[in-house]
Design a protein around this motif. Structure first.
Motif, PDB file in Angstrom:
ATOM      1  N   TYR D  62       0.837  -1.200   0.000  1.00  0.00           N
ATOM      2  CA  TYR D  62       0.000   0.000   0.000  1.00  0.00           C
ATOM      3  C   TYR D  62       0.872   1.250   0.000  1.00  0.00           C
ATOM      4  O   TYR D  62       0.695   2.161  -0.812  1.00  0.00           O
ATOM      5  N   SER D  64       3.902   1.534  -0.932  1.00  0.00           N
ATOM      6  CA  SER D  64       4.596   1.648  -2.211  1.00  0.00           C
ATOM      7  C   SER D  64       3.658   2.179  -3.288  1.00  0.00           C
ATOM      8  O   SER D  64       4.055   2.961  -4.145  1.00  0.00           O
ATOM      9  N   SER D  65       2.397   1.765  -3.220  1.00  0.00           N
ATOM     10  CA  SER D  65       1.477   2.186  -4.272  1.00  0.00           C
ATOM     11  C   SER D  65       1.248   3.694  -4.227  1.00  0.00           C
ATOM     12  O   SER D  65       1.121   4.332  -5.268  1.00  0.00           O
ATOM     13  N   THR D  66       1.197   4.269  -3.029  1.00  0.00           N
ATOM     14  CA  THR D  66       0.934   5.711  -2.967  1.00  0.00           C
ATOM     15  C   THR D  66       2.098   6.506  -3.548  1.00  0.00           C
ATOM     16  O   THR D  66       1.907   7.580  -4.084  1.00  0.00           O
ATOM     17  N   ILE D  69       2.301   5.136  -7.812  1.00  0.00           N
ATOM     18  CA  ILE D  69       1.379   5.579  -8.870  1.00  0.00           C
ATOM     19  C   ILE D  69       1.936   6.816  -9.551  1.00  0.00           C
ATOM     20  O   ILE D  69       2.045   6.876 -10.771  1.00  0.00           O
ATOM     21  N   THR D 196      -5.745   1.024  -3.952  1.00  0.00           N
ATOM     22  CA  THR D 196      -4.670   1.727  -4.669  1.00  0.00           C
ATOM     23  C   THR D 196      -3.642   0.748  -5.219  1.00  0.00           C
ATOM     24  O   THR D 196      -3.018   1.018  -6.239  1.00  0.00           O
ATOM     25  N   VAL D 197      -3.473  -0.383  -4.530  1.00  0.00           N
ATOM     26  CA  VAL D 197      -2.510  -1.368  -5.020  1.00  0.00           C
ATOM     27  C   VAL D 197      -2.958  -1.879  -6.386  1.00  0.00           C
ATOM     28  O   VAL D 197      -2.160  -2.004  -7.319  1.00  0.00           O
ATOM     29  N   TRP D 200      -2.538   0.757  -8.913  1.00  0.00           N
ATOM     30  CA  TRP D 200      -1.103   0.865  -9.206  1.00  0.00           C
ATOM     31  C   TRP D 200      -0.705  -0.158 -10.262  1.00  0.00           C
ATOM     32  O   TRP D 200      -0.083   0.169 -11.278  1.00  0.00           O
ATOM     33  N   ALA D 300       8.193   1.307 -10.914  1.00  0.00           N
ATOM     34  CA  ALA D 300       7.339   0.668  -9.914  1.00  0.00           C
ATOM     35  C   ALA D 300       8.192  -0.091  -8.908  1.00  0.00           C
ATOM     36  O   ALA D 300       7.972   0.000  -7.687  1.00  0.00           O
TER      37      ALA D 300
END
Ligand code: ATP
Ligand code: ATP
Ligand code: MG
Ligand code: MG
Lengths: 273, 308, 356, 356, 273
Positions: D62, D64-66, D69, D196-197, D200, D300
């Motif tokens: 999570y 990482s996704s914020t 993206i 969000t993951v 992403w 990513a």
């Protein structure tokens, strides 16, 4: 690739018809006047050779025709209509393809991507449509082979090719995409005898297919082999503008070198063999 | 030591005592919105660590000034299945989700430092701290009493909720309060900016700084600008305490960060061990208390130990 | 021998045409920046009455000098084609090493200052060496150093002093003399001139000389413009780049000494974000981000623009909530003026030139 | 026609040699980054017991996704040869526009979300247009935008709400549905998966597809590798670059929506410094700072490395005073592994290649 | 500039003495084998011509001699001592100067700075000693004029010169700094007839001054005018290694092009003039 030329040539070309015309064209780079008062006519099925010393303005001239730099004075007409290119895309869309002296390749990109850059084959019209990659790789490889260039890996970055190999990619690309006018800025400079021969044949083939060709070279022999029309520039101005019929190779060499230098040179440097 | 003025060997470690680390078997996560390297938070942490030592608790301290990331830290404490969580609640709305997920996982949460009004709503059990705007208001009232008309409130971190509410508190008592943004990470920038402001507006009669290191820069700036404005500040540190003693700073408002840290850990320990509820269902206020020439002599020695 | 035919050439063409000299002057990278600085300065003179005093001007100069000293080094480094993100925290590390070493062991501060210098030069060397050795972009290497130093500043300070700021060292031997060197000031009429301003002028002059008139300057432009070409013609690329990194950390050390001897104590968490200001100053001053083009004076003027703007907004008494917005607009304005002036003088910008 | 002599060529030489396929795979820019990510991840599995759970892994994902993206967009932009420093504050601006507009006028949140999207795209367009129009480096243009947005965030928020954070909007119409889209989560066993993951993954996939398989991807590499050459062969350089800037601000808007609908309120001063994290993620993932080389997956993975490291240190319970130092060492480690793996697979790095 | 050559040449050179010797040299770029088993001898007062197709490995060969890339197998001896250059500086210090095919200029730097880059004239030995700028500008201008190149402003960035002008700067520089060995990679490729003649004269003059010259070209005529020794490469290996006495120009052309292509081409393309 000569067949490539015949295949891709615009079918409406008629020999002798003027494709590109320049009248009194000039170009300044800031304070530097690189060209002034140039008249030039590129006819369908004709090869116009532009010759001249280093720094005479040859590259500047073709950059104007290919839309890279706008001219600062005079007028440029394509198919009779006045134009002032905002970008090379506009010229390309009119079927004018160019081999630039510095080749205009992106060193870090693969050979085949460079080949198709700006004119990719896509499988649909929407923006994210996939490219027809397999086909593009095949065509790029094939067109290069036609020139006698076999790159060990069509996926290698073009920056790792030898100077001549890069030159060949640029030429092959222009030949493949040039439908009406082909502009070549010292295409044979980095090439071996064999490749130079191939390029000269292309030029001849393009002419025969009805394209207008602008050929810049320092080699009068090369120019004379294929040219229909010769323009010599000196410090940004035209000093000779003649049709094939009215000049001989010797005239050309003399005019270019300001004296038949090479012959004299052979004599000067002469030594027992 | 061949040169004077350096460290004095104090011999024994004065924070000694306590149990073996972790002997109680409890692990407590301590999450704050500290911007790394702030003297205030250093003391909160010192208090928490002392409590952990005293009670044999394993303490996991972490911090991030960004509300979303602070929520992430609380979440990772829940993932790590700690026994209790102490956290600051400076942005209660943003932290609500994380705090609720902690309560949902059966982990007791204690609030500290900020969030006086909302800690109950979020499901925190107890609260130790002052209240930023309350502290601001009391400071404002005091300088208003001394005749302040046009104080300058110096914000050393752009957009910080807690700093803004301190200034808002001051303004509620003295309407003439003006804010100023400075780059708190650079002493010379703080000094020159203050200097410029004092030159621009001669009517400034009080400078209110929101952290002890900034007050020290303000002293420099006042001298440079030959301003006669009086200087008051939030928070204490050792250097600043000396400046109070020699009269360069009028007073400091102290919310006793050491106590906040210490009590937050202790209360969790007692809750886990003994089911205690400190504060009897209400918040426990650790401030604001004033430090001025009247009580500085008593407090000065403690500041040297980093406990006030 | 053979008379080279080429010698016969239009005489006088290589003589500079009359217009060229002015153009050449206008074409210098710092002229645009200078024009921008003047515009911004005049603007604030106009809108901020309290800006119109020698004292204010000197405050601005002081503020600019604390950014400008390191910015000049960063500018050189960027001309040489590299970044140094650790430049922001190096001054703090420098001060902390000096301060805490002397406080802990109770030795003369000069010892600590020298030690700290050695430490900083080592950091610079390490940055440069790693960049050249591993081929990893300097952005990443120095980002690593930046984080490591930032963490170490805090961690070590906490370990040594028990708090997150260094202790007062004003009573330790050597403080007075060091303060004279790094952080003294003298009155000039009603205003105060800080010695850093003089040091700044000195460093800028030295850097400008080096860039324009020495072979090292030539090498700096070359390694930034095209490292491979430079290497091919025999420029010691590795040494040049490492030297640049060390210059930056030397200047960082210098500013660190100033802060330490001006403020006695240092916050271990400080300095973060300044690396960015240095880069901004250099770029506003006309340095090319991709290297190979720029100027020491330009970087200094960039720092001055930044100092003027950030203090000018305060002198003007504008709403502090909008501070950053004003700063952004002013910076854009400065950059626009800079670009416009450069356009006036040359047709070929480095961005356009080069290829084709 | 004339049979081209050149056609006679050693057959099979252009066929890929057996070793080449593996090498080509290893040579992809993301492979080194992937190896680095795995090393870092295993390391934390080893040292941090509480890291060894699905819940922790999902928290890391999570986090990482914020970052990831926006980092993907920033990566694309950097491949295209430009920077966007405003990327850090755009999400906050996006959230604030939505939140405050709807709160102030009391309209449905969907209206605000669309308005905010338009606003963000406009910011991106303006960034790109100014860069292309003025020829000023994007670093400076977007630095200006960054400051202006940062100031405006604060100034406008104070003006509208009287404080530095936006008001709670959870009671306004449309909140539920928007939260579903941008900030919902579902349980997977004992762990929570944030939407969000998934977004992403989608965005990375889309970006990877675009870069590798579409003409737009070709153009992105080309404008970053050599804008002049790209223009010469007819690539629409201006449109491509503006599009990239707009992509970044679109993704910024997306993350802004997530923060808003996850946390209900936003602090006006937030986001500063994130622009930097995006760039770090992209560069750690193998994107070349000078443009023309890199990869969506790499960016990513870079974000994942950053997320793993920063949370891993927390899970491992290391002293937060040293946090940054650990982070720095881990980053350097990741970059070293990355470089080493790439070395194994190819002899020519983009740094060495190109010239001569 | 021929006088330049005589002035700068090492006085200890003796005709025929081997300066550089390669034995079994090979070079791999990662997986790509660019050269293998190359023997080459560069003697004082001799011109060794290296010819070959595009991508044959000519540039790679000279990069090894000039210290740009180390060889991966075989040995390289200079003045009889085995060497493995770590950097071009080491080669330069031995008096080996090179004109690279991509010229190795820094586009944003002034012409005169490029000319003297790496070998600046300084007024003292301490690091911050000023350069003798006036002198350097004068010399650069003068050496370029000797080649017939008059740049309008010796202070303009070299990136704004035409391709041929840049080529001339690189040649002039190598000639000026080459004291013992001069290596030229396709120096005449971008040059006009006049400038090509000048370059060939330089080569002859360098030979007469006792320097060893390695001359890479695609033009057999040019090669035959000045060469003492001819080496033809093909796909990284030597296919011909002969002294002037044992080959004729026709042999050379035939060998290079794999058939006397140019003559055939003339016939093929023949048209009325
Ligand atoms: N840096 C590199 N990385 C990988 N392969 C390379 C590199 N440089 C050259 N090569 C390859 O080595 C081979 C020889 O290249 P080289 O440049 O020596 O050829 P050349 O004989 O100089 O050709 P030209 O006449 O076209 O200049 C080519 O196949 C080329 O693709
Ligand atoms: N971007 C530029 N800025 C300034 N001057 C330029 C620029 N490009 C070319 N020139 C100048 O314009 C003149 C003509 O250059 P051009 O490249 O057209 O010559 P050319 O005839 O192609 O020469 P060559 O045969 O060497 O390629 C030269 O004097 C050159 O210095
Ligand atoms: Mg040209
Ligand atoms: Mg070559």
């Amino acid at each position: 690739m000569t067949d490539t030329l015949a295949e891709h040539a615009d079918r409406n070309l008629r020999r002798g018809e003027p494709l590109v015309e320049l009248v009194g064209v000039g170009k300044n780079y800031g304070p530097i006047r690189a060209l002034h008062g140039i008249d030039l006519r590129v006819g369908a099925g004709e090869v116009t050779c532009v010759l001249g010393d280093n720094g005479a303005g040859k590259s500047t001239l073709i950059k104007i025709i290919s839309g890279l730099h706008p001219h600062t004075s005079g007028r440029l007409a394509v198919d009779g209509a006045d134009r002032r290119f905002g970008s090379p895309r506009e010229a390309l869309d009119l079927g004018i393809a160019t081999v630039y002296q510095d080749l205009a390749v992106v060193p870090l990109m693969e050979v085949w991507r460079n080949f198709f850059l700006g004119s990719e084959l896509v499988s649909g019209r929407f923006p994210l449509a996939g490219m027809r990659i397999r086909e593009m790789r095949r065509i790029a490889d094939q067109e290069l082979r036609k020139m006698g260039i076999v790159v060990s890996d069509i996926d290698q970055p073009i920056g790792t090719l030898s100077g001549g190999q890069r030159q060949c990619v640029a030429i092959a690309r222009a030949v493949y995409f040039g439908a009406r006018v082909l502009i070549l800025d010292e295409p044979t400079a980095a090439l071996g005898v064999k490749q130079s021969g191939v390029v000269l044949k292309y030029i001849a083939a393009a002419r025969d297919a009805g394209l207008g060709v602008v050929f810049i070279t320092h080699n009068p022999q090369h120019a004379y082999l294929v040219g229909d029309h010769f323009v010599i520039l000196k410090r940004g101005a035209t000093v000779l503008d003649a049709a094939r019929g009215s000049v001989t190779l010797t005239d050309l060499t003399t005019q270019m070198a300001g004296g038949d230098e090479l012959a004299e040179l052979s004599r000067e440097l002469e030594r027992p063999s | 030591a061949c040169s004077s003025g350096g460290r004095e060997d104090s011999g024994a470690d004065d924070s000694g005592g306590g149990n073996a680390p972790g002997s109680s078997g409890y692990t407590i996560a301590f999450v704050t919105h500290e911007t790394p390297g702030d003297t205030f938070w250093d003391k909160v942490r010192a208090g928490a660590e002392q409590a952990a030592k005293d009670e044999g608790v394993t303490l996991k301290y972490s911090n991030d000034p960004d509300a979303g990331k602070q929520a992430g830290l609380i979440q990772s404490a829940v993932d790590a299945k700690v026994n209790g969580i102490a956290t600051t609640l400076v942005t209660p709305d943003a932290l609500a989700g994380a705090v609720k997920s902690a309560s949902g996982a059966g982990i007791p949460v204690v609030g500290l430092n900020a969030g006086l009004d909302q800690y109950r709503k979020l499901g925190a059990l107890m609260y130790f701290g002052s209240d930023e705007s309350l502290a601001g208001t009391s400071l404002g009232k005091r300088i208003a009493g001394e005749g302040a008309k046009h104080p300058l409130c110096v914000i050393h971190q752009t957009g910080s909720v807690s700093l803004e509410s301190r200034c808002a508190g001051v303004r509620s008592a003295v309407p003439g309060t003006e804010n100023l943004q400075v780059n708190g990470a650079d002493d010379s920038a703080v000094t020159t900016t203050l200097q410029a402001k004092l030159a621009q507006d001669k009517s400034i009669d009080y400078i209110v700084t929101l952290g002890a290191p900034i007050a020290l820069d303000a002293i420099n700036a006042k001298q440079q600008a030959s301003s006669s404005a009086k200087l008051v500040t939030f928070d204490l540190n050792q250097e600043m305490a000396k400046r109070i003693k020699d009269g360069q700073v009028e007073f400091a408002i102290d919310q006793q960060p050491y106590v906040q840290g210490y009590m937050a850990v202790t209360s969790l320990y007692l809750y886990l061990k003994n089911g205690n509820d400190i504060g009897g269902g209400g918040p426990v206020l650790t401030g604001p208390s004033f430090v001025d020439s009247s009580n500085i002599d008593k407090i000065l020695p403690f500041t040297e130990k980093n406990t006030r | 021998m053979i008379p080279a035919t080429g010698q016969v050439a239009a005489p006088g063409l290589a003589r500079r045409r009359p217009g060229l000299r002015l153009r050449a002057l206008l074409g210098r990278p710092e002229v645009g920046a200078l024009a921008a600085a003047i515009v911004i300065f005049l603007f604030f003179l106009l809108v901020a009455p309290s800006f119109r005093s020698a004292a204010s001007f000197l405050t601005v100069l002081y503020q600019s000098s604390t950014i400008g000293i390191v910015a000049v080094g960063v500018g050189l480094l960027m001309i040489g084609g590299e970044f140094d993100l650790s430049a922001g925290v190096v001054p703090v590390s420098a001060g902390l090493v000096n301060s805490m070493f002397c406080w802990y062991f109770g030795v003369n501060l000069w010892v600590g200052a020298v030690l700290s210098l050695v430490f900083c030069l080592l950091v610079g060397f390490l940055n440069g060496w790693l960049v050249m050795r591993t081929g990893i972009p300097s952005f990443l290497i120095t980002l690593g150093t930046f984080f490591v130093l930032q963490g170490a500043n805090l961690g070590v300070t906490k370990l040594v002093t028990g708090s997150v700021s260094s202790r007062d060292i004003s009573a330790i031997d050597g403080f007075g003399s060091l303060q004279k060197v790094f952080a003294s000031s003298f009155a000039a009429g009603s205003a105060t001139v800080w010695i850093t301003v003089l040091w700044w002028v000195l460093f800028v002059g030295l850097a400008a000389w080096t860039l324009q008139r020495t072979r090292i300057g030539n090498w700096i432009y070359a390694v930034g413009g095209s490292a491979e070409s430079a290497r091919a013609v025999g420029v010691p690329v590795v040494r040049t780049k490492i030297g640049l990194f060390m210059t930056v950390s030397f200047l960082g050390w210098f500013v660190g000494m100033h802060s330490l001897y001006r403020f006695n104590t240092l916050q271990a968490g400080n300095g973060v974000g300044n690396e960015f200001l240095y880069i901004i100053a250099a770029v506003v001053g006309g340095t090319l981000l991709t290297g190979g083009f720029g100027n020491a004076l330009g970087a200094a003027i960039g720092a001055f623009i930044f100092g003027t703007t950030s203090l000018g907004i305060v002198y003007a008494g504008w709403d502090p909530n909008w501070f950053k917005a004003f700063l952004g607009v002013m910076l854009l304005l400065a950059v626009l003026v800079n670009t416009y002036v450069k356009r006036l003088s040359t047709a070929v910008s480095p961005r356009e030139g080069g290829l084709t």
